[in-house]
Design an enzyme around this catalytic site. Structure first.
Site, PDB file in Angstrom:
ATOM      1  N   LYS A 148      23.843  43.205  73.825  1.00 29.09           N
ATOM      2  CA  LYS A 148      25.201  42.688  73.737  1.00 29.09           C
ATOM      3  C   LYS A 148      26.181  43.762  74.221  1.00 29.09           C
ATOM      4  O   LYS A 148      26.061  44.938  73.878  1.00 29.09           O
ATOM      5  CB  LYS A 148      25.535  42.296  72.298  1.00 29.09           C
ATOM      6  CG  LYS A 148      24.731  41.125  71.759  1.00 29.09           C
ATOM      7  CD  LYS A 148      25.179  39.813  72.376  1.00 29.09           C
ATOM      8  CE  LYS A 148      24.463  38.629  71.733  1.00 29.09           C
ATOM      9  NZ  LYS A 148      24.922  37.341  72.281  1.00 29.09           N
ATOM     10  N   ASP A 172      24.579  40.853  77.882  1.00 29.53           N
ATOM     11  CA  ASP A 172      25.284  39.632  77.486  1.00 29.53           C
ATOM     12  C   ASP A 172      26.700  40.012  77.074  1.00 29.53           C
ATOM     13  O   ASP A 172      26.897  40.755  76.118  1.00 29.53           O
ATOM     14  CB  ASP A 172      24.551  38.953  76.326  1.00 29.53           C
ATOM     15  CG  ASP A 172      25.161  37.604  75.971  1.00 29.53           C
ATOM     16  OD1 ASP A 172      26.129  37.197  76.640  1.00 29.53           O
ATOM     17  OD2 ASP A 172      24.676  36.967  75.023  1.00 29.53           O
ATOM     18  N   GLU A 198      24.720  38.031  81.306  1.00 29.41           N
ATOM     19  CA  GLU A 198      25.136  36.698  80.896  1.00 29.41           C
ATOM     20  C   GLU A 198      26.651  36.651  80.733  1.00 29.41           C
ATOM     21  O   GLU A 198      27.245  37.485  80.037  1.00 29.41           O
ATOM     22  CB  GLU A 198      24.476  36.317  79.566  1.00 29.41           C
ATOM     23  CG  GLU A 198      22.964  36.175  79.628  1.00 29.41           C
ATOM     24  CD  GLU A 198      22.384  35.764  78.287  1.00 29.41           C
ATOM     25  OE1 GLU A 198      23.128  35.180  77.473  1.00 29.41           O
ATOM     26  OE2 GLU A 198      21.191  36.043  78.057  1.00 29.41           O
ATOM     27  N   ASP A 221      25.503  31.042  80.729  1.00 25.87           N
ATOM     28  CA  ASP A 221      25.093  30.774  79.356  1.00 25.87           C
ATOM     29  C   ASP A 221      26.077  29.773  78.751  1.00 25.87           C
ATOM     30  O   ASP A 221      25.837  28.578  78.733  1.00 25.87           O
ATOM     31  CB  ASP A 221      25.041  32.066  78.545  1.00 25.87           C
ATOM     32  CG  ASP A 221      24.563  31.839  77.116  1.00 25.87           C
ATOM     33  OD1 ASP A 221      24.222  30.692  76.774  1.00 25.87           O
ATOM     34  OD2 ASP A 221      24.530  32.791  76.328  1.00 25.87           O
ATOM     35  N   LYS A 245      20.095  26.499  76.612  1.00 24.49           N
ATOM     36  CA  LYS A 245      20.013  26.415  75.151  1.00 24.49           C
ATOM     37  C   LYS A 245      19.960  24.951  74.734  1.00 24.49           C
ATOM     38  O   LYS A 245      20.863  24.172  75.063  1.00 24.49           O
ATOM     39  CB  LYS A 245      21.208  27.123  74.511  1.00 24.49           C
ATOM     40  CG  LYS A 245      21.173  28.627  74.710  1.00 24.49           C
ATOM     41  CD  LYS A 245      22.334  29.330  74.029  1.00 24.49           C
ATOM     42  CE  LYS A 245      22.200  30.851  74.172  1.00 24.49           C
ATOM     43  NZ  LYS A 245      23.355  31.577  73.596  1.00 24.49           N
TER      44      LYS A 245
END
Length: 335
Positions: A148, A172, A198, A221, A245
């Site tokens: 992250k 991300d 992402e 994403d 997802k």
């Protein structure tokens, strides 16, 4: 097959380490669980990936509960559902509420298909690389680590390079960057081998004046909401990877369709999760077998000390081994 009852439960456990993202910090994870009971008394469960508030997405535990309650009473209760194709037609009544559709699809898929045992490569997510988390990664040896974005992203990447397992690295940013961060992205591209980042920007037009070869390749994403919008982004921007997802596209069947289409376009696919418990994690792993890179799959006990499924998803020599999930209803609280 006919269904007579839809029960709602919640489960909440503390994270072993708080989750820090560019948008929030979480100490516990509350999840909504559904139980669809057929006329023979057989139960089929679904785990919802929505959160209590709309910090991440407009659908919440409350909105999913309300949508599924109305849907079940109007479309499912007492009606014959002969196979999963018929179930899909009924599920499509929830198309405007993909998290709700995904939750119901998870339960209905089990009603018509036998689940199997399998294993997948381990892909970890690191949110704030503490010494303790680094030790866990060193011990568990993931094949891919997604980091992250934070103010310490460069130092964290250098630290990840020290892992003996030499995992693939991804970033991300959760749409948290702006044009001021482009030099940082360019520096990261020069210094590190990054699979993709992402969602760096809320608006990908911020990349219009940037040579695509100078920054890590972009992965969709949050913007991967449906196959039509995904294909438009691929056509207009430097996108070669899509994070799919289930709760965002509407469930396992929608993901299977999207994978076929994206592979025809020569686009890489990764199956994404959202700090899941054992039931949802099984299905994320189930789909991840069809992805091009390790998905967001963590072994049992990685995030939480307790679960509502029996121990499953066991790490063994860099792979996570799954069996069909078994629900412990004693762990669930009526909603």
């Amino acid at each position: 097959m006919r269904f007579k009852t839809l029960n709602f439960y919640t489960f909440e456990a503390a994270f072993k380490n708080s989750i820090k993202t560019p948008k929030t910090e979480m100490y516990t994870r509350k999840a909504l669980i559904i139980e669809m009971v057929d006329q023979e008394g057989r139960s089929y469960f679904g785990e919802c990936n929505a959160f209590e508030t709309d910090w991440y997405d407009k659908e919440t535990i409350t909105s999913v509960h309300n949508a599924l309650k109305s849907w079940f009473d109007e479309e499912v209760l007492g009606k014959d559902i002969d196979d999963f194709n018929a179930a899909q037609t009924i599920l499509d009544k929830l198309s405007m509420q993909p998290a709700a559709r995904s939750t119901a699809a998870m339960a209905l898929y089990q009603a018509f298909y036998n689940l199997e045992s399998f294993s997948v490569e381990y892909g970890a997510t690191a949110s704030g690389l503490s010494d303790k988390q680094f030790e866990v990664l060193q011990k568990t040896e993931p094949k891919r680590v997604k980091l992250k974005w934070s103010d310490n992203v460069v130092d964290d990447l250098k630290k990840l390079q020290q892992l003996q397992s030499s995992p693939l690295l991804a970033l991300d940013a959760n749409e948290s960057l702006n044009q001021d961060d482009i030099p940082n992205l360019q520096e990261i591209k020069k210094r590190f081998d990054i699979l993709y980042i992402e969602e760096p920007f809320r608006d990908l037009n911020d990349l219009n004046d940037v040579e695509k070869e100078t920054i890590p390749s972009i992965a969709l994403d949050e913007k991967a909401l449906d196959i039509d919008s995904i294909l438009r982004y691929i056509e207009n921007y430097n996108v070669n990877t899509v994070i799919l997802k289930p709760f965002r596209l509407g469930g396992i069947d929608r993901i299977l369709e999207a994978i076929i289409i994206l592979h025809q376009e020569d686009i890489k696919v990764v199956i994404g999760g959202m700090y899941e418990y054992g039931l949802s994690r099984y299905f994320t792993a189930y789909l991840s077998r069809l992805g091009d890179y390790p998905g967001d799959i963590t072994p049992y006990g990685y995030y939480f000390a307790e679960e509502f499924t029996e121990e499953n998803g066991i790490l063994n020599k860099g792979r996570i081994e799954f069996a069909p999930p078994v629900i412990n209803k004693n762990q669930l609280k009526r909603y």
